[in-house]
Write an enzyme that holds these catalytic residues in place. Structure first.
Site, PDB file in Angstrom:
ATOM      1  N   ASP A 275       0.854  -1.187   0.000  1.00 12.37           N
ATOM      2  CA  ASP A 275       0.000   0.000   0.000  1.00 12.37           C
ATOM      3  C   ASP A 275       0.897   1.246   0.000  1.00 12.37           C
ATOM      4  O   ASP A 275       1.877   1.314   0.741  1.00 12.37           O
ATOM      5  CB  ASP A 275      -0.860  -0.043   1.277  1.00 12.37           C
TER       6      ASP A 275
ATOM      7  N   HIS B  14      -7.660   9.862   4.780  1.00 12.94           N
ATOM      8  CA  HIS B  14      -6.869   8.906   5.558  1.00 12.94           C
ATOM      9  C   HIS B  14      -7.012   9.265   7.037  1.00 12.94           C
ATOM     10  O   HIS B  14      -6.937  10.436   7.395  1.00 12.94           O
ATOM     11  CB  HIS B  14      -5.400   8.980   5.145  1.00 12.94           C
TER      12      HIS B  14
HETATM   13 ZN    ZN Z   1      -4.504   5.106   1.264  1.00 16.05          ZN
END
Ligand code: ZN
Length: 310
Positions: free
Chosen positions: A111, A209
């Protein structure tokens, strides 16, 4: 270009064969797959696969146990924070070990890979999927950097996720303030996906986020517009704290992978802290580690149910 694509297709087949071949040696089911294999059917059938950030044995076990309990595929993902915390060697061995022996299909994904070098290292460690996050760069540079990664990754049969637009909040040390957020442009998206050859596409449609500071403002019409012209699976970053009904709507519109990091870490950490504040707390392994793992597993089950429409 066509020769390159032909070779990349052959390499993908070769990786699949290699993964399947492990079955004949070990007698165990072939469960380690690429994200492309997981997500193409997901988008077609309008469900999403949860991608959870893992950093140690308990977090990996929690995710796999939840997926197996519900008999659903899942993605173990590792970002720069987790790789640097655990050491890539350690966490990739733990994740791949569990992914290979799982009773459900599992992909192991990088990621927010911040560089070509990080991506290559993860491929070398056996990841079946990588993301290059060059979304902070100007469009042309993002496109060129992503294209370079696609060529290298496809050469190894590994799936690639690319991102266009900038998601708010903090991820792997980069803090994106409200004024820096920019949403995915549907026209740029067409060119980006076509030119780079990515397998899955991360969009910026208003999620953040970390947990939301105010009320989430998710642009579903924008997602609908992007999904009209982009047929590859779409990814939603910043799934934590996004209302369930909104998540279901994004899945209907083409989101096939939803990233959950903050909520997963919080489920683990809050239990860890709460247990220790009990007066009767005893410092033994089940109290310190088993309960947080079970709490994280429970949270993953809830998300998988929601994403799969169970
Ligand atoms: Zn992300």
């Amino acid at each position: 270009m066509n020769l390159q694509k032909e070779q990349a297709d052959k390499n993908r087949q070769a990786l699949r064969f290699k993964l399947k071949f492990a079955y004949f040696i070990t007698g165990e089911p072939m469960s380690l797959v690429t994200t492309e294999e997981l997500l193409v059917p997901a988008r077609a059938d309008k469900y999403a696969v949860g991608a959870f950030e893992v950093w140690n044995m308990e977090s990996v076990q929690g995710v796999i146990a939840a997926a197996e309990r519900l008999n659903q595929p899942v993605i173990l993902q590792i970002g720069p924070y987790e790789a640097d915390h655990a050491g890539l060697e350690d966490i990739s061995h733990i994740a791949l070990y569990h992914a290979r022996r799982a009773k459900v299909p599992v992909a192991v994904h990088l990621d927010h890979g911040e560089s070509f070098e990080r991506v290559m290292l993860c491929i070398n460690h056996g990841f079946t999927s990588v993301m290059l996050d060059a979304s902070h760069l100007p469009f042309e540079e993002n496109l060129a950097a992503t294209k370079e990664v696609v060529r290298a990754a496809h050469g190894c049969g590994v799936s690639v996720e690319g991102e266009l637009g900038r998601i708010g909040g903090e991820e792997a040390g980069i803090n994106v303030t409200d004024s820096d957020i920019y949403l995915t442009d549907p026209d740029e998206a067409i060119e980006f996906v076509k030119e780079t050859g990515i397998d899955v596409f991360a969009v910026a449609i208003g999620t953040v986020h970390g947990f939301y500071q105010g009320k989430p403002n998710i642009r579903l019409e924008l997602l609908g517009k992007i999904a009209e012209t982009i047929s590859i699976p779409l990814v939603l970053h910043g799934g934590s704290g996004t209302p369930s009904d909104i998540l279901r709507k994004t899945i209907e519109l083409g989101i096939a992978k939803i990233n959950i990091c903050t909520e997963f870490v919080a489920a683990f950490a809050k239990t860890f802290v709460a247990e220790q504040s009990e007066e009767s707390f005893r410092y033994n392994v089940p109290s310190v580690f088993t309960k947080p793992r079970d709490a994280a597993k429970k949270m993953v089950e809830e998300k998988i149910r929601l994403f799969a429409g169970l």
